[in-house]
Design a protein around this motif. Structure first.
Motif, PDB file in Angstrom:
ATOM      1  N   ARG A 226       0.834  -1.206   0.000  1.00 56.85           N
ATOM      2  CA  ARG A 226       0.000   0.000   0.000  1.00 56.85           C
ATOM      3  C   ARG A 226       0.868   1.256   0.000  1.00 56.85           C
ATOM      4  O   ARG A 226       0.571   2.233  -0.696  1.00 56.85           O
ATOM      5  CB  ARG A 226      -0.929   0.008   1.214  1.00 56.85           C
ATOM      6  N   GLN A 227       1.933   1.237   0.790  1.00 56.26           N
ATOM      7  CA  GLN A 227       2.834   2.387   0.849  1.00 56.26           C
ATOM      8  C   GLN A 227       3.424   2.693  -0.521  1.00 56.26           C
ATOM      9  O   GLN A 227       3.478   3.855  -0.949  1.00 56.26           O
ATOM     10  CB  GLN A 227       3.952   2.083   1.853  1.00 56.26           C
ATOM     11  N   VAL A 228       3.865   1.667  -1.237  1.00 54.13           N
ATOM     12  CA  VAL A 228       4.437   1.843  -2.576  1.00 54.13           C
ATOM     13  C   VAL A 228       3.378   2.371  -3.538  1.00 54.13           C
ATOM     14  O   VAL A 228       3.641   3.293  -4.322  1.00 54.13           O
ATOM     15  CB  VAL A 228       5.021   0.506  -3.090  1.00 54.13           C
ATOM     16  N   LYS A 229       2.180   1.816  -3.491  1.00 49.12           N
ATOM     17  CA  LYS A 229       1.099   2.230  -4.391  1.00 49.12           C
ATOM     18  C   LYS A 229       0.708   3.691  -4.165  1.00 49.12           C
ATOM     19  O   LYS A 229       0.566   4.465  -5.125  1.00 49.12           O
ATOM     20  CB  LYS A 229      -0.112   1.314  -4.177  1.00 49.12           C
ATOM     21  N   VAL A 230       0.530   4.093  -2.912  1.00 52.67           N
ATOM     22  CA  VAL A 230       0.095   5.458  -2.598  1.00 52.67           C
ATOM     23  C   VAL A 230       1.149   6.475  -3.031  1.00 52.67           C
ATOM     24  O   VAL A 230       0.834   7.507  -3.630  1.00 52.67           O
ATOM     25  CB  VAL A 230      -0.196   5.592  -1.093  1.00 52.67           C
TER      26      VAL A 230
END
Length: 335
Positions: A226-230
């Motif tokens: 999620r961190q990478v996507k955001v």
């Protein structure tokens, strides 16, 4: 008393191939249910063509008719339609009146139309290429393929006048939503391809630097994903304007006014000369002399940062991480 003998003829029987229940289950699911298909070098092109044809022929008419089967995926996919229609109208505005001009003015108008067309095309190509390069870097660094596609088979409700609804195929991304990624399908992929519903999470954690397998890999891997996507989405929303401006500026160079559309070599020559002209600029003032360099360098930096910044903090040293939950310990859930 007569003796009856039985002859064993089993060795003469034809060989019978038995298939495991695992193979049959996989084949059955791939034929009938939504799943993650094999991703190849042409997957992106296949999905793009599928989306474009369905945008024009299916999603657009469905949306305007108020179909109860229109979905949020179709709504997002329709963003390609105004781009294509608007681009065509913009080019047509510079071409439509050519027949009423004298020869000299017609040549000038034709050149401008080619430059506008080149700017429109390079705007789209630039955005796509910048995003593709960043995603490839992120995939190589983290194992997270932000372009991972799902083959989704949707059972629609019957439309007016229909007795039975259609089964429609769509290609949403596994990570289209940062908050609701398709964890169910990554689990299915892991079960069918590796015999482990957490196979994908295990792979991500291995890339992140975890040497030992975790008892609850999903609880550790998905926050990282999620961190990478955001971060990637936030950076793409900024970088796309820089890249788009560069594409339009490149298309406006004099080299593209000389393109002969039926000669592919002419297009390549215009592209090469256009880059040179944009980099060199003009001598009118400091801005026109250096704005091309600023755009080209800015696009390269924006693409590089869209790759590097999302991966910051991804690779961790588990032995230095403090957590209230020991992921190596087994827990019993009491209801």
């Amino acid at each position: 008393m007569q003796q009856v003998s039985y002859k064993n003829n089993f060795e003469n029987l034809p060989a019978i191939g038995y298939r495991s229940s695992k193979d049959e289950k996989r084949e059955n699911i791939y034929k009938t249910e939504s799943h993650i298909p094999k991703q190849g070098p042409l997957t992106g092109a296949k999905v793009g063509i599928h989306k474009f044809t369905n945008d024009i022929l299916t999603y657009f008419p469905k949306g305007f008719s108020g179909s109860k089967n229109s979905s949020f995926y179709e709504y997002l996919s329709l963003g390609m339609v105004p781009y294509v229609i608007g681009s065509a109208m913009l080019i047509a505005l510079y071409s439509a009146a050519n027949k009423d001009f004298n020869l000299k003015d017609r040549n000038i108008a034709s050149g401008i139309a080619k430059q506008v067309g080149a700017g429109v095309v390079l705007y789209g190509i630039g955005n796509w290429l910048s995003k593709k390069i960043a995603h490839m870097g992120i995939h190589a660094s983290t194992g997270i393929n932000l372009d991972w596609k799902l083959l989704d088979k949707v059972n629609e409700f019957p439309e007016i006048g229909q007795e039975k609804g259609q089964i429609r195929t769509k290609y949403p991304g596994i990570f289209d939503s940062a908050d609701f990624p398709r964890k169910d399908k990554t689990a299915l992929w892991g079960e069918l391809e590796h015999g482990n519903i957490y196979a994908y999470e295990d792979m991500i954690l291995k890339k992140a630097g975890y040497k030992d397998k975790q008892n609850a890999p999903n609880q550790t891997a998905w926050p990282l994903i999620r961190q990478v996507k955001v971060r990637t989405t936030a950076l793409e929303n900024i970088s796309k304007y820089i890249v788009a401006a560069t594409g339009v500026a490149l298309g406006s160079q004099e080299a593209f006014a000389k393109i002969k559309l039926k000669q592919p070599k002419s297009i390549l020559t215009a592209l090469k000369d256009g880059f040179k002209e944009l980099w060199k600029g003009t001598e009118r003032n400091a801005i026109t002399k250096h704005y091309g360099k600023a755009l080209l360098i800015g696009s390269a930096i924006a693409t590089l940062l869209t790759w590097l910044i999302p991966t910051i903090g991804f690779k961790s040293k588990p032995q230095t991480m403090k957590s209230k939950v020991d992921t190596k310990r087994e827990y019993e859930v009491v209801q």
